[in-house]
Design a protein around this motif. Structure first.
Motif: not given
Length: 186
Positions: A110-113, A120-126, A130-131, A136-140
């Motif tokens: 969010c801060g980067s956007a 910003l599209i993040v296919p894998d938040v891991e 700096g994610h 912990s359920l969020s994956k993308s």
């Protein structure tokens, strides 16, 4: 005390009386969940959200309804807004699990956007440096900056419990949706 008021409506060639409890809230819109491709689902949803936004003059109500409509249609994990206040993004209306309440400039997705003024599209938040793991359920994730007069005033944040949930189609339609918001409403 009279609890019911009557109203006369036309039914075919005859008149019928309906009785309405004056303390019962009647929704102006019902969300129609659609099927089909992602583009077809957005195409059906956009006019519904536009109608909701046009009939309400409160910004917070509109942000809440937009988040709810998106979550209901796509069954994403989390949909909500963070609003810029001074040097932070502050949690606004959302649908989903409990969330981080404050995010710094250029921190996390969010801060980067916010800093880049770009979706910003993040296919894998891991794999995102700096994610911030609010869940912990969020994956993308996809984050859309809401820009007014060249300034980011909020971001729309959407998280999925599945990897690779978001693409250019989501970016296109979500950008169109946030452009419909009248940020001058209070």
């Amino acid at each position: 005390m009279k609890w019911w008021i009557s109203s006369r409506i036309a039914v075919g060639w005859n008149w019928a009386y309906i009785y309405v409890n004056p303390y019962f809230c009647i929704m102006a819109e019902d969300l129609r969940i659609s099927q089909g491709s992602k583009s077809e689902q957005y195409a059906q949803l956009l006019p519904q959200i536009k109608s909701l936004l046009e009939t309400e003059d409160d910004l917070i109500a509109n942000l809440g309804n937009m988040a709810a409509a998106l979550k209901e249609q796509f069954q994403w994990l989390w949909v909500g807004f963070y609003i810029v206040k001074k040097d932070q993004l502050i949690l606004g209306p959302f649908q989903g699990p409990v969330a981080c309440t404050r995010i710094g400039y250029d921190r996390g997705v969010c801060g980067s956007a916010w800093a880049s003024k770009k979706t910003l599209i993040v296919p894998d938040v891991e794999k995102f440096p700096g994610h911030i793991a609010c869940s912990s359920l969020s994956k993308s994730e996809i984050v859309i900056p809401c820009i007014v007069h060249h300034d980011v005033i909020a971001v729309l944040d959407v998280d999925s419990a599945e990897l690779n949930s978001f693409d250019a189609t989501d970016a296109k339609y979500l950008e169109e949706l946030v452009s419909m918001i009248d940020w001058d409403k209070k």
